[in-house]
Design an enzyme around this catalytic site. Sequence first.
Site, PDB file in Angstrom:
ATOM      1  N   PHE A   1       0.862  -1.180   0.000  1.00 31.46           N
ATOM      2  CA  PHE A   1       0.000   0.000   0.000  1.00 31.46           C
ATOM      3  C   PHE A   1       0.904   1.238   0.000  1.00 31.46           C
ATOM      4  CE2 PHE A   1      -2.701   3.086   2.392  1.00 31.46           C
ATOM      5  CZ  PHE A   1      -3.750   3.146   1.493  1.00 31.46           C
TER       6      PHE A   1
ATOM      7  N   SER B   1       1.943  12.429   7.792  1.00 32.33           N
ATOM      8  CA  SER B   1       0.760  12.766   8.594  1.00 32.33           C
ATOM      9  C   SER B   1      -0.233  13.560   7.759  1.00 32.33           C
ATOM     10  CB  SER B   1       1.161  13.611   9.805  1.00 32.33           C
ATOM     11  OG  SER B   1       2.192  12.989  10.521  1.00 32.33           O
TER      12      SER B   1
ATOM     13  N   GLU C   1       1.043   4.376  10.481  1.00 28.46           N
ATOM     14  CA  GLU C   1      -0.429   4.495  10.428  1.00 28.46           C
ATOM     15  C   GLU C   1      -0.943   5.631  11.296  1.00 28.46           C
ATOM     16  OE1 GLU C   1      -2.333   3.432   8.404  1.00 28.46           O
ATOM     17  OE2 GLU C   1      -1.026   1.921   7.512  1.00 28.46           O
TER      18      GLU C   1
ATOM     19  N   LEU D   1       1.111   5.021   0.042  1.00 25.10           N
ATOM     20  CA  LEU D   1       0.450   6.298   0.300  1.00 25.10           C
ATOM     21  C   LEU D   1       1.492   7.383   0.595  1.00 25.10           C
ATOM     22  CD1 LEU D   1      -2.336   7.738   0.978  1.00 25.10           C
ATOM     23  CD2 LEU D   1      -1.968   7.009   3.325  1.00 25.10           C
TER      24      LEU D   1
HETATM   25  C1  FAD Z   1       8.791   1.097   9.058  1.00 19.23           C
HETATM   26  C2  FAD Z   1       7.750   1.944   8.388  1.00 19.23           C
HETATM   27  C3  FAD Z   1       6.815   1.333   7.562  1.00 19.23           C
HETATM   28  C4  FAD Z   1       5.861   2.109   6.883  1.00 19.23           C
HETATM   29  N1  FAD Z   1       5.012   1.504   5.980  1.00 19.23           N
HETATM   30  C5  FAD Z   1       4.229   2.283   5.188  1.00 19.23           C
HETATM   31  C6  FAD Z   1       3.480   1.700   4.115  1.00 19.23           C
HETATM   32  O1  FAD Z   1       3.478   0.481   3.898  1.00 19.23           O
HETATM   33  N2  FAD Z   1       2.745   2.527   3.303  1.00 19.23           N
HETATM   34  C7  FAD Z   1       2.711   3.884   3.505  1.00 19.23           C
HETATM   35  O2  FAD Z   1       2.049   4.556   2.732  1.00 19.23           O
HETATM   36  N3  FAD Z   1       3.410   4.464   4.521  1.00 19.23           N
HETATM   37  C8  FAD Z   1       4.172   3.700   5.356  1.00 19.23           C
HETATM   38  N4  FAD Z   1       4.895   4.281   6.384  1.00 19.23           N
HETATM   39  C9  FAD Z   1       4.794   5.713   6.609  1.00 19.23           C
HETATM   40  C10 FAD Z   1       4.127   6.090   7.931  1.00 19.23           C
HETATM   41  O3  FAD Z   1       2.735   5.889   7.861  1.00 19.23           O
HETATM   42  C11 FAD Z   1       4.504   7.562   8.223  1.00 19.23           C
HETATM   43  O4  FAD Z   1       5.883   7.561   8.576  1.00 19.23           O
HETATM   44  C12 FAD Z   1       3.672   8.177   9.323  1.00 19.23           C
HETATM   45  O5  FAD Z   1       2.337   8.351   8.900  1.00 19.23           O
HETATM   46  C13 FAD Z   1       4.237   9.531   9.768  1.00 19.23           C
HETATM   47  O6  FAD Z   1       4.474  10.362   8.676  1.00 19.23           O
HETATM   48  P1  FAD Z   1       5.913  11.076   8.514  1.00 19.23           P
HETATM   49  O7  FAD Z   1       6.963  10.055   8.716  1.00 19.23           O
HETATM   50  O8  FAD Z   1       5.941  11.824   7.225  1.00 19.23           O
HETATM   51  O9  FAD Z   1       6.020  12.090   9.712  1.00 19.23           O
HETATM   52  P2  FAD Z   1       5.568  13.640   9.716  1.00 19.23           P
HETATM   53  O10 FAD Z   1       4.218  13.792   9.124  1.00 19.23           O
HETATM   54  O11 FAD Z   1       6.671  14.452   9.117  1.00 19.23           O
HETATM   55  O12 FAD Z   1       5.501  13.925  11.265  1.00 19.23           O
HETATM   56  C14 FAD Z   1       6.688  14.002  12.068  1.00 19.23           C
HETATM   57  C15 FAD Z   1       6.273  14.109  13.535  1.00 19.23           C
HETATM   58  O13 FAD Z   1       5.541  15.305  13.725  1.00 19.23           O
HETATM   59  C16 FAD Z   1       4.286  15.019  14.318  1.00 19.23           C
HETATM   60  N5  FAD Z   1       3.266  15.896  13.765  1.00 19.23           N
HETATM   61  C17 FAD Z   1       2.977  16.101  12.468  1.00 19.23           C
HETATM   62  N6  FAD Z   1       1.942  16.943  12.334  1.00 19.23           N
HETATM   63  C18 FAD Z   1       1.557  17.279  13.594  1.00 19.23           C
HETATM   64  C19 FAD Z   1       0.522  18.089  14.142  1.00 19.23           C
HETATM   65  N7  FAD Z   1      -0.372  18.715  13.360  1.00 19.23           N
HETATM   66  N8  FAD Z   1       0.440  18.235  15.493  1.00 19.23           N
HETATM   67  C20 FAD Z   1       1.295  17.578  16.312  1.00 19.23           C
HETATM   68  N9  FAD Z   1       2.300  16.764  15.847  1.00 19.23           N
HETATM   69  C21 FAD Z   1       2.411  16.618  14.507  1.00 19.23           C
HETATM   70  C22 FAD Z   1       3.982  13.568  13.968  1.00 19.23           C
HETATM   71  O14 FAD Z   1       3.118  12.991  14.886  1.00 19.23           O
HETATM   72  C23 FAD Z   1       5.369  12.969  13.982  1.00 19.23           C
HETATM   73  O15 FAD Z   1       5.677  12.589  15.306  1.00 19.23           O
HETATM   74  C24 FAD Z   1       5.826   3.510   7.091  1.00 19.23           C
HETATM   75  C25 FAD Z   1       6.756   4.121   7.972  1.00 19.23           C
HETATM   76  C26 FAD Z   1       7.706   3.356   8.598  1.00 19.23           C
HETATM   77  C27 FAD Z   1       8.721   4.050   9.503  1.00 19.23           C
END
Ligand code: FAD
Length: 409
Positions: A126, A135, A367, A128
Amino acid sequence: MHAPSEEWTARSEAAMLARAVALADREIGPRAAAVAEQDTFAWETFRLLCAEGIVATGFPRALGGTEAPMRLRVRIIEATARVCSAAASIVTGTDLAGRPIAAGASPGIAADLVPRLARGELQSAFALTERLAGSDVGGLASTARREGDGWVLDGVKRYITRAPVADWFVVVARSGEARGARGLSAFLVPRDAPGLSVGPIQPKMGWAGVPIAEVFLRGARVPADALLGREGGGMALAQDTLVRARVGHAAIALGRAQGAFEMAAQWCGRRRTFGTRLGEHQGVQWMLADMATRIEAARCLVYSCAERYDRGEPDVPTYASMAKLHATDLGMQVTTDCLQLFGGNGYLKEFPLERFMRDAKLNQIGEGASEIHKSVIGRQVLRDAAAMRHPCLDLDAFEARMADTGGAA
Ligand SMILES: Cc1cc2nc3c(=O)[nH]c(=O)nc-3n(C[C@H](O)[C@H](O)[C@H](O)COP(=O)(O)OP(=O)(O)OC[C@H]3O[C@@H](n4cnc5c(N)ncnc54)[C@H](O)[C@@H]3O)c2cc1C
């Protein structure tokens, strides 16, 4: 093994759970340390889960699966996560892309692909997340444009679990002018689509056995029927997937916390310090008591959320956020405290606690990170509060009194 034609009964659910527990204890647990040594896909674990019929429980009955109720799924996930994160991720992750395919692909494509996914003959992923949109899903920059009788996709997807082994990808991309999530559509893209390539495995802190990689779409061409569901309906289609994945993360965190706790409790019954067993010290007993109580509270939350899902209740997404937030934060705390109880041994690779602790971190991020779920829950609390009238509080009367006296509430 449970057949697609059979309805689940209390008896067949209990039998399936017993098989999952036995598989975890006898096969998956003993090989978990070896799986964690290198981050290639845990094929043997995957085959065991398929052979036991566990992978099929995530897929619809009409398409070759045995679709288990969520109350059974969370217990299976808990049992596998108690010993091995990779195994639990295989259980939760195999239906991650499979469900949007089942729900959104044309009947012919779904009938061809989904039974093979349910049997474990094919793998899907998947896709995304992007570099600048995790986020904030509304900020996705990947595009899909119509060309001839098909679509052309451009963009880079990041952290895609099982991308190194996936045969099919569900890719979410922006297909129209609409801003935010409303402009997003989901597409079914085969690994050999011209213009799709998968990067090398991205080394990570834990969860070895379920590798992640970037997925590059550079003018990737797919036919018209690659569109899953309706144009602009990508996030609506993914909603069920995301809720299930959140409940799955919560169940994984719960199972892992349970596993770490059992090991720590065993250890405290044997290790001696200051002339007595570690568990005889009151401070340690209180740690164990707190952990046991909080794990049981998390279990109640995860199970009740699963039951709400099975009943099709509309507020399940909020409860899924609560279950994920609570169980994953608790899982991090419990694995850290359990490692602490092992002292220096906890820090060694010889013992499983350091693996459990490293794996726990991902559940607080994937997620939807904990902070995002807090925002989801907080917004829902305020929406609900707007319609609340607590019998002990009359804010209308208070505001009227304030208005009469020229003040403001
Ligand atoms: C091992 C692994 C497997 C994954 N597998 C998949 C997959 O199969 N498919 C897929 O599509 N994605 C996948 N992901 C992605 C995962 O869903 C994202 O890493 C996650 O949703 C967080 O997004 P980001 O890393 O861009 O963090 P960011 O969005 O950059 O956020 C960074 C930090 O800031 C905080 N933050 C952001 N906005 C706010 C706010 N408004 N208020 C307060 N705090 C905030 C967040 O909570 C986080 O702690 C995977 C990630 C990992 C590490």
